[in-house]
Design a protein around this motif. Structure first.
Motif, PDB file in Angstrom:
ATOM      1  N   LEU A  21     -13.700  75.410  26.739  1.00 30.18           N
ATOM      2  CA  LEU A  21     -14.088  74.959  26.464  1.00 30.18           C
ATOM      3  C   LEU A  21     -14.669  73.615  26.077  1.00 30.18           C
ATOM      4  O   LEU A  21     -15.375  72.287  26.656  1.00 30.18           O
ATOM      5  CB  LEU A  21     -15.244  75.611  25.167  1.00 30.18           C
ATOM      6  CG  LEU A  21     -15.550  76.807  25.290  1.00 30.18           C
ATOM      7  CD1 LEU A  21     -15.726  77.504  23.519  1.00 30.18           C
ATOM      8  CD2 LEU A  21     -17.021  76.314  25.858  1.00 30.18           C
ATOM      9  N   ARG A  26     -17.352  70.478  25.962  1.00 32.16           N
ATOM     10  CA  ARG A  26     -17.879  71.563  24.397  1.00 32.16           C
ATOM     11  C   ARG A  26     -17.649  71.217  23.891  1.00 32.16           C
ATOM     12  O   ARG A  26     -16.792  72.410  23.499  1.00 32.16           O
ATOM     13  CB  ARG A  26     -18.735  72.198  25.816  1.00 32.16           C
ATOM     14  CG  ARG A  26     -19.219  72.435  26.549  1.00 32.16           C
ATOM     15  CD  ARG A  26     -18.937  74.162  27.836  1.00 32.16           C
ATOM     16  NE  ARG A  26     -20.024  75.635  27.066  1.00 32.16           N
ATOM     17  CZ  ARG A  26     -20.193  76.303  27.481  1.00 32.16           C
ATOM     18  NH1 ARG A  26     -19.823  76.352  28.819  1.00 32.16           N
ATOM     19  NH2 ARG A  26     -21.062  77.269  26.111  1.00 32.16           N
ATOM     20  N   GLU A  29     -18.455  73.585  20.361  1.00 31.14           N
ATOM     21  CA  GLU A  29     -18.536  74.776  20.631  1.00 31.14           C
ATOM     22  C   GLU A  29     -16.360  75.324  20.750  1.00 31.14           C
ATOM     23  O   GLU A  29     -16.074  75.822  20.461  1.00 31.14           O
ATOM     24  CB  GLU A  29     -18.980  75.894  21.773  1.00 31.14           C
ATOM     25  CG  GLU A  29     -20.617  75.772  22.285  1.00 31.14           C
ATOM     26  CD  GLU A  29     -20.151  75.697  23.591  1.00 31.14           C
ATOM     27  OE1 GLU A  29     -20.828  76.917  23.989  1.00 31.14           O
ATOM     28  OE2 GLU A  29     -20.973  74.550  24.227  1.00 31.14           O
TER      29      GLU A  29
END
Length: 124
Positions: A21, A26, A29
């Motif tokens: 992630l 990201r 997350e």
């Protein structure tokens, strides 16, 4: 492979998921995935990677707390733990700067004492 709360059952998979992630940018997350990894992964890697991400994403105070916890944890542990966690210990020390020096000295003292004890036992 996952628990009902979405975390992976295998610690290494949880850590790999968090790293994936992060690599995919990201970050929110990844922060959550690293937090879950810290809960289930042995050693300091997950905590250190989480702290590095927090520092990069504008949460330096929380990151500093985690780095300090890593240094304290490794410095208080036996020399074998220090050997296996040295990479993360060194990163944490570097990140907190001079504050890690007293913990580093204690860890080194313990390591030296264990080496001497082993050498003395082998010499007997």
């Amino acid at each position: 492979m996952r628990q009902p709360d979405g975390r992976f059952k295998v610690p290494e998979m949880q850590l790999l998921y968090a790293r994936s992630l992060e690599a995919a940018s990201r970050f929110d997350e990844a922060k959550a995935a690293y937090a879950a990894a810290v809960e289930i992964c042995p050693g300091e890697e997950a905590r250190c990677r989480r702290a590095l991400l927090l520092r990069r994403s504008g949460e330096p105070e929380t990151a500093l707390e985690l780095f300090q916890a890593i240094v304290r944890s490794v410095a208080k542990a036996d020399p074998a733990y220090l050997r296996t966690q040295r990479e993360w210990f060194e990163i944490a020390k570097r990140e907190i700067g001079g504050e890690g020096r007293s913990f580093t000295a204690e860890a080194q003292r313990r390591s030296d004492a264990a080496k001497k004890k082993t050498a003395d036992a082998q010499g007997s």
